[in-house]
Design a protein around this motif. Structure first.
Motif, PDB file in Angstrom:
ATOM      1  N   GLN A  62       2.216   7.068  -6.692  1.00  0.00           N
ATOM      2  CA  GLN A  62       1.298   8.114  -7.108  1.00  0.00           C
ATOM      3  C   GLN A  62       1.891   9.489  -6.832  1.00  0.00           C
ATOM      4  O   GLN A  62       1.648  10.439  -7.562  1.00  0.00           O
TER       5      GLN A  62
ATOM      6  N   VAL B 101       0.825  -1.203   0.000  1.00  0.00           N
ATOM      7  CA  VAL B 101       0.000   0.000   0.000  1.00  0.00           C
ATOM      8  C   VAL B 101       0.865   1.261   0.000  1.00  0.00           C
ATOM      9  O   VAL B 101       0.635   2.188  -0.786  1.00  0.00           O
TER      10      VAL B 101
ATOM     11  N   LEU C 267       2.360   1.783  -3.419  1.00  0.00           N
ATOM     12  CA  LEU C 267       1.407   2.333  -4.383  1.00  0.00           C
ATOM     13  C   LEU C 267       1.225   3.828  -4.166  1.00  0.00           C
ATOM     14  O   LEU C 267       1.226   4.625  -5.093  1.00  0.00           O
ATOM     15  N   ARG C 268       1.067   4.200  -2.904  1.00  0.00           N
ATOM     16  CA  ARG C 268       0.904   5.623  -2.580  1.00  0.00           C
ATOM     17  C   ARG C 268       2.115   6.409  -3.076  1.00  0.00           C
ATOM     18  O   ARG C 268       1.970   7.446  -3.714  1.00  0.00           O
TER      19      ARG C 268
END
Lengths: 278, 406
Positions: free
Chosen positions: A82, A75, A78-79
């Motif tokens: 971005q 997680v 992924l953050r």
């Protein structure tokens, strides 16, 4: 290096032998016993007595075996991706080490406590077989083989809430800490409260064993409860004579709250309320 | 190659091997791997000299369950007899008076005559004494009783003679001691290995049932939807951690007509124990009334009120009642009809309450199905349960489980 108990922890002969055997042969030691007999304490005391670093892994019902090895924090990655963080290009940045990894990495031989293994899912012990056996595991994300630098001394505690798989048991040494006999208990009390008056201990133990012998207790008071109780007996300055009076007259012991943690257990002392229960 | 160290008198490999085989014969689950571990430990001189150390070490290596400690102790004592006797001698500490009284109280005239034929009361008392010794050793060895501290024979005195499992083993005085056996209710042993193929199949069915509802991890579709709504920016959605949701409550009928089915029930119990995280079990006799109990040994002084159970356990608990439902119909339909105590309310009322509280209740009956129709009480129970009575065999469990999981 031999474990012989510590200034604050009295180990019986069989327990010492168990710890030392597990140490010499490098096998995990599975410890069971009534609650409050010092299962978890054992790991702490072994570590302290032998000057080994201690890693504690407390198991909950949701704990997975993998969490003890490492976790891949997808997680966060992924953050980060971005947000355009540079860290994102190296997957190793998102590998979070677990307690087993930490223990394997330790330069000194360490003690690894896996506390209350029976809380976890039935499959949990099976998922750790190879790790406990070979003391190594593979990190797929980074293609690394993690091997223990020094085989840690692994102490596993269980409260018997679930049966453990045979394959797991075969790899462990097993020791059941029985409830200490009077002699050992006196020693334990003396290490904790060296200043306590001997006649108070004597009378208190009399009461304590009396309580333990009552049929139908939901939770028998154990060593840790005895120690708490003695502490407040001393601070409230209860005399042996007072204890003796209640015991002789079959009254509930003074400050019973430290010994009996269950309302129904308290009622066992009170004939009137017991009758009305039926 | 493992070289055996010089442990005095117990060091010969043959003796150790015999010991190992003996443990195996006594149904203690020991494996070769563990035996080799013991040899390795001996080679490392972890136990030298004293028999006590050797005892601790071998127990540490070979026994993995405190329930087997007692059996281990006995084999150990037997095998290394003469080298040391770790079990203290209890002969003479059992008050003879007590034995005698107890015997007289429980024996009929006819049985007393039989005793005469077997060598008189004194001889019987001898046997009985031996038995009690065995019982005492059991405490000490500490299967379940570890740590109760009640090792004095008067501890044994404290509970019902029925509670002491006298005469459990086979005996040539079987007929005479049978009296002690009469009201003996064995705790269901959950350590029974599932030997028969049938039960293994049943186990698998139970597993299906226990694993149902397992779902977790990243909520993929939720994440895609949320990310799309978020103009392509990632929006992670998670769903809660999975749990094994199935909760099971089992009631076992024990004693009396259930005795022939003990083995079957043990197997079921053993299977269920390993499969369900949330398993609660209670015992009853013939029919569930206002109280049930948790441990058979304590059945006369430790009950749980059935009312409390109804409040304690949510309606999502799946209830399995195991019993042959063979009893006097009065037990079901007449207040005070119980064979054991005075019950203010009928068995049918209590069964009804259980059916009201729990959404899924099944009854597993170990008696062969063709025999059911000859027993009135079975039919009454079957009616009460609206046909949810199944035979305790693979097919029956299968049907019962599929009803429970619906």
């Amino acid at each position: 290096m031999k474990f012989t108990g510590t200034a604050s922890y009295i180990a019986t002969d069989d327990l010492m032998l168990a710890v030392n055997s597990a140490m010499v042969l490098g096998r995990p030691l599975l410890v069971k016993g009534e609650p409050g007999t010092g299962k978890t304490m054992l790991a702490e005391e072994v570590a302290a007595a032998l000057g080994m670093p201690l890693f504690q892994w407390h198991i909950k019902s949701t704990t997975k075996a993998q969490q003890g090895l490492y976790e891949y924090d997808a997680v966060s990655r992924l953050r980060d991706s971005q947000l355009g963080d540079d860290r994102v290009h190296d997957i190793a940045n998102y590998i979070v080490k677990g307690k087993v990894w930490e223990a394997f990495e330790s330069d000194h031989r360490s003690v690894l406590l896996i506390d209350e293994v029976d809380k976890a899912d039935i499959e949990f012990p099976n998922d750790l077989l190879r790790e406990l056996d070979r003391m190594e595991f593979y990190v797929y994300e980074t293609r690394q083989l993690i091997q223990a630098k020094k085989r840690p001394m692994i102490i596993i505690t269980s409260n018997n809430e679930k049966e453990l798989p045979d394959a797991f048991l075969r790899r462990c040494f097993f020791h059941y800490i029985r409830f200490p006999d009077r002699e050992t208990l006196e020693q334990i009390v003396n290490v904790h409260y060296p200043d306590i008056k001997s006649n108070l201990v004597k009378e208190a133990l009399e009461v304590f064993y009396g309580v333990r012998e009552i049929q139908g207790l939901k939770k028998k008071p154990s060593t840790s409860e005895l120690l708490d109780w003695l502490k407040i007996l001393m601070s409230e300055q209860i005399t042996p004579a007072e204890l003796n009076y209640n015991r002789k007259n079959k009254k509930i012991p003074q400050l019973h709250g430290a010994l009996l943690k269950n309302e129904q257990d308290v009622q066992l002392f009170d004939p009137a309320s017991r009758r009305s229960a039926y | 190659m493992i070289r055996l160290p010089a442990v005095p008198r117990i060091n010969s490999p043959a003796m150790l091997l015999d010991f190992f085989l003996r443990l195996k014969n006594s149904k203690i689950p020991v494996t070769l791997m563990e035996f080799l571990t013991l040899l390795e430990a001996l080679a490392q001189h972890l136990a030298f000299g004293s028999v006590e150390e050797f005892y601790y070490l071998s127990r540490l290596c070979l026994v993995k369950d405190e329930a087997n400690y007692d059996a281990f102790d006995r084999v150990f004592a037997e095998h290394f007899h003469g080298i040391s006797n770790p079990l203290e001698d209890v002969t003479g500490t059992i008050p003879e008076e007590w034995l005698r009284k107890l015997t007289e109280k429980f024996l009929s005239e006819e049985e007393k005559k039989q005793i005469q034929a077997l060598g008189g009361l004194d001889k019987l008392l001898e046997t009985l004494k031996k038995r009690l010794e065995e019982q005492k050793e059991r405490h000490q060895g500490g299967s379940k009783w570890v740590g109760t501290g009640g090792t004095s024979p008067f501890g044994a005195y404290g509970y019902n003679p029925e509670g002491i499992r006298i005469g459990q083993a086979e005996s040539r005085h079987h007929r005479a001691v049978k009296v002690w056996d009469k009201r003996e209710f064995r705790d269901l042993d959950d350590s029974v290995e599932l030997g028969t193929r049938n039960m293994k199949v049943a186990l698998r069915r139970l597993r299906n049932f226990a694993r149902e509802g397992a779902l977790e991890e990243l909520d993929m579709s939720g994440t895609i939807r949320a990310t799309a709504n978020n103009a392509g920016y990632l929006d992670i959605k998670m769903i809660p951690e999975r749990h094994n949701k199935i909760k099971v409550l089992i009631f076992f009928d024990v004693g009396g007509s259930m005795d022939p089915h003990i083995e079957l029930c043990e197997q079921l119990f053993s299977a269920a124990r390993t499969e369900f995280k949330h398993l609660e079990y209670f015992y009853f006799h013939n029919c569930i009334y206002e109280r049930v109990w948790r441990e058979n040994q304590r059945r006369f002084n430790q009950h749980c009120a059935t009312h409390d159970l109804l409040h304690q356990f949510g309606s999502d608990y799946k209830v399995i009642v195991v019993g042959d439902a063979t009893m006097s119909p009065y037990e079901l339909v007449w207040p005070g009809g119980s064979v054991e105590h005075h019950n203010p309310e009928t068995g049918a009322v209590w069964l009804g309450r259980i059916l009201d509280q729990f959404r899924k209740v099944v009854w597993l009956n170990p008696a062969p199905q063709p025999e059911w129709r000859y027993s009135e009480s079975v039919q009454i129970v079957d009616q009460l349960l609206k046909g949810q009575m199944y035979p305790l065999n693979v097919g029956g469990i299968d049907q019962a489980i599929s009803y429970l999981s619906k």
